[in-house]
Design a protein around this motif. Structure first.
Motif, mmCIF file in Angstrom:
data_model
loop_
_atom_site.group_PDB
_atom_site.id
_atom_site.type_symbol
_atom_site.label_atom_id
_atom_site.label_comp_id
_atom_site.label_asym_id
_atom_site.label_seq_id
_atom_site.Cartn_x
_atom_site.Cartn_y
_atom_site.Cartn_z
ATOM 1 N N GLN A 1 5.618 9.497 3.504
ATOM 2 C CA GLN A 1 6.401 9.418 2.100
ATOM 3 C C GLN A 1 7.031 7.752 2.207
ATOM 4 O OE1 GLN A 1 9.379 12.306 1.958
ATOM 5 N NE2 GLN A 1 8.221 13.529 0.875
ATOM 6 N N GLU A 2 7.416 7.319 3.348
ATOM 7 C CA GLU A 2 7.690 5.934 3.236
ATOM 8 C C GLU A 2 6.603 5.105 2.954
ATOM 9 O OE1 GLU A 2 10.605 2.856 3.322
ATOM 10 O OE2 GLU A 2 10.772 5.052 3.321
ATOM 11 N N ARG A 3 5.600 5.323 3.507
ATOM 12 C CA ARG A 3 4.225 4.462 3.415
ATOM 13 C C ARG A 3 3.887 4.480 1.908
ATOM 14 N NH1 ARG A 3 2.461 6.655 8.382
ATOM 15 N NH2 ARG A 3 1.099 7.956 7.718
ATOM 16 N N ARG A 4 3.984 5.751 1.198
ATOM 17 C CA ARG A 4 3.354 5.867 -0.204
ATOM 18 C C ARG A 4 4.354 4.921 -0.913
ATOM 19 N NH1 ARG A 4 4.581 10.953 -1.438
ATOM 20 N NH2 ARG A 4 2.790 11.911 -0.483
ATOM 21 N N LYS A 5 5.715 5.070 -0.653
ATOM 22 C CA LYS A 5 6.550 4.430 -1.407
ATOM 23 C C LYS A 5 6.616 2.669 -1.139
ATOM 24 C CE LYS A 5 11.098 4.236 -0.053
ATOM 25 N NZ LYS A 5 12.569 4.822 0.105
ATOM 26 N N ASN A 6 6.254 2.340 -0.176
ATOM 27 C CA ASN A 6 6.015 0.769 0.131
ATOM 28 C C ASN A 6 4.704 0.441 -0.694
ATOM 29 O OD1 ASN A 6 8.189 0.812 1.791
ATOM 30 N ND2 ASN A 6 7.208 0.795 3.544
ATOM 31 N N GLN A 7 3.607 1.391 -0.595
ATOM 32 C CA GLN A 7 2.300 1.063 -1.196
ATOM 33 C C GLN A 7 2.623 0.910 -2.729
ATOM 34 O OE1 GLN A 7 -0.534 0.229 0.028
ATOM 35 N NE2 GLN A 7 -1.041 -0.523 -1.815
ATOM 36 N N LYS A 8 3.273 1.770 -3.372
ATOM 37 C CA LYS A 8 3.688 1.743 -4.787
ATOM 38 C C LYS A 8 4.435 0.440 -5.142
ATOM 39 C CE LYS A 8 5.490 4.061 -8.931
ATOM 40 N NZ LYS A 8 5.301 2.957 -9.532
ATOM 41 N N ASP B 1 3.091 -2.216 -8.002
ATOM 42 C CA ASP B 1 4.023 -2.659 -8.768
ATOM 43 C C ASP B 1 3.986 -4.157 -8.725
ATOM 44 O OD1 ASP B 1 4.373 -0.041 -9.747
ATOM 45 O OD2 ASP B 1 6.388 0.122 -8.880
ATOM 46 N N ILE B 2 4.154 -4.741 -7.707
ATOM 47 C CA ILE B 2 4.192 -6.190 -7.640
ATOM 48 C C ILE B 2 2.900 -6.784 -8.136
ATOM 49 C CG2 ILE B 2 4.400 -8.264 -6.045
ATOM 50 C CD1 ILE B 2 6.479 -6.742 -4.433
ATOM 51 N N ILE B 3 2.085 -6.342 -7.553
ATOM 52 C CA ILE B 3 0.493 -6.827 -8.122
ATOM 53 C C ILE B 3 0.274 -6.598 -9.518
ATOM 54 C CG2 ILE B 3 -1.900 -6.388 -7.886
ATOM 55 C CD1 ILE B 3 -1.397 -5.618 -4.715
ATOM 56 N N GLN B 4 0.653 -5.638 -10.137
ATOM 57 C CA GLN B 4 0.384 -5.334 -11.529
ATOM 58 C C GLN B 4 1.304 -6.377 -12.141
ATOM 59 O OE1 GLN B 4 -1.394 -3.511 -12.938
ATOM 60 N NE2 GLN B 4 -0.576 -4.080 -14.939
ATOM 61 N N LEU C 1 2.287 -9.422 -11.255
ATOM 62 C CA LEU C 1 1.592 -10.612 -10.998
ATOM 63 C C LEU C 1 0.499 -10.956 -11.994
ATOM 64 C CD1 LEU C 1 1.528 -11.021 -7.118
ATOM 65 C CD2 LEU C 1 2.735 -12.553 -8.690
ATOM 66 N N ARG C 2 -0.235 -9.854 -12.106
ATOM 67 C CA ARG C 2 -1.538 -9.654 -13.158
ATOM 68 C C ARG C 2 -1.060 -9.951 -14.529
ATOM 69 N NH1 ARG C 2 -4.974 -5.335 -10.076
ATOM 70 N NH2 ARG C 2 -5.856 -6.521 -8.381
ATOM 71 N N GLU C 3 -0.045 -9.483 -14.837
ATOM 72 C CA GLU C 3 0.335 -9.379 -16.094
ATOM 73 C C GLU C 3 0.887 -10.833 -16.539
ATOM 74 O OE1 GLU C 3 3.676 -6.369 -16.459
ATOM 75 O OE2 GLU C 3 2.104 -4.844 -16.346
ATOM 76 N N ASN C 4 1.406 -11.540 -15.573
ATOM 77 C CA ASN C 4 1.838 -13.025 -15.547
ATOM 78 C C ASN C 4 0.603 -13.924 -15.547
ATOM 79 O OD1 ASN C 4 4.612 -12.505 -16.469
ATOM 80 N ND2 ASN C 4 4.729 -11.705 -14.361
ATOM 81 N N GLY C 5 -0.583 -13.472 -15.435
ATOM 82 C CA GLY C 5 -1.841 -14.070 -15.071
ATOM 83 C C GLY C 5 -1.895 -14.684 -13.939
ATOM 84 N N VAL C 6 -1.298 -14.204 -12.899
ATOM 85 C CA VAL C 6 -1.571 -14.636 -11.398
ATOM 86 C C VAL C 6 -2.499 -13.902 -10.773
ATOM 87 C CG1 VAL C 6 -0.353 -14.952 -9.373
ATOM 88 C CG2 VAL C 6 1.019 -15.242 -11.276
ATOM 89 N N ASP C 7 -3.621 -14.745 -10.085
ATOM 90 C CA ASP C 7 -4.531 -13.693 -9.605
ATOM 91 C C ASP C 7 -4.053 -13.430 -8.184
ATOM 92 O OD1 ASP C 7 -6.841 -13.142 -8.339
ATOM 93 O OD2 ASP C 7 -7.877 -14.963 -8.245
ATOM 94 N N ALA C 8 -3.999 -11.836 -8.144
ATOM 95 C CA ALA C 8 -3.075 -11.550 -6.979
ATOM 96 C C ALA C 8 -4.072 -11.620 -5.730
ATOM 97 C CB ALA C 8 -2.664 -9.891 -7.105
ATOM 98 N N GLU C 9 -5.381 -11.206 -5.647
ATOM 99 C CA GLU C 9 -6.066 -11.348 -4.675
ATOM 100 C C GLU C 9 -6.044 -12.894 -3.948
ATOM 101 O OE1 GLU C 9 -7.049 -9.861 -7.395
ATOM 102 O OE2 GLU C 9 -7.347 -7.848 -6.688
ATOM 103 N N ARG C 10 -5.861 -13.973 -4.769
ATOM 104 C CA ARG C 10 -6.040 -15.358 -4.420
ATOM 105 C C ARG C 10 -4.598 -15.637 -3.687
ATOM 106 N NH1 ARG C 10 -6.735 -20.797 -7.716
ATOM 107 N NH2 ARG C 10 -7.157 -21.974 -6.290
ATOM 108 N N VAL C 11 -3.574 -14.941 -4.128
ATOM 109 C CA VAL C 11 -2.159 -14.872 -3.492
ATOM 110 C C VAL C 11 -2.382 -14.082 -2.145
ATOM 111 C CG1 VAL C 11 0.203 -14.436 -3.587
ATOM 112 C CG2 VAL C 11 -0.980 -15.073 -5.806
ATOM 113 N N MET C 12 -2.790 -13.109 -1.991
ATOM 114 C CA MET C 12 -2.927 -12.300 -0.705
ATOM 115 C C MET C 12 -3.699 -13.284 0.226
ATOM 116 S SD MET C 12 -1.348 -9.466 -0.950
ATOM 117 C CE MET C 12 -2.218 -8.434 0.125
ATOM 118 N N LYS C 13 -4.794 -13.865 -0.192
ATOM 119 C CA LYS C 13 -5.604 -14.473 0.973
ATOM 120 C C LYS C 13 -4.879 -15.658 1.155
ATOM 121 C CE LYS C 13 -10.096 -13.300 -1.124
ATOM 122 N NZ LYS C 13 -11.125 -13.959 -1.909
#
Length: 79
Positions: A48-55, A59-62, A64-76
């Motif tokens: 449950q904790e892993r699922r909550k953390n993944q959520k 949500d953060i990735i979403q 970022l995308r809504e604000n025009g940030v390339d989340a994959e580039r940030v991750m790299k």
């Protein structure tokens, strides 16, 4: 079958086994099953904790995308 479902089935089975051992008077086996039950419950908590953390990450990735940030580039750039 997911690991969560397996853990839930195992937990349910252990509860039944504890009941059976109590009825038959095998307290030592009931205690052993109770220890296993606690371990299964801890595993469910971890899942449950892993699922909550993944959520939260999703949500953060979403956002970022809504604000025009390339989340994959940030991750790299973080690794």
């Amino acid at each position: 079958m997911t690991s969560e479902m397996k853990a839930k089935i195992c937990t349910h089975s252990l509860i039944y086994q504890i009941e059976e051992q109590l009825v038959t008077g095998d307290i030592a086996e009931a205690k052993r099953c109770a220890v296993d039950l606690l371990n299964s419950l801890r595993e469910l908590e971890r899942i449950q904790e892993r699922r909550k953390n993944q959520k939260k990450v999703d949500d953060i990735i979403q956002k970022l995308r809504e604000n025009g940030v390339d989340a994959e580039r940030v991750m790299k750039s973080c690794y």
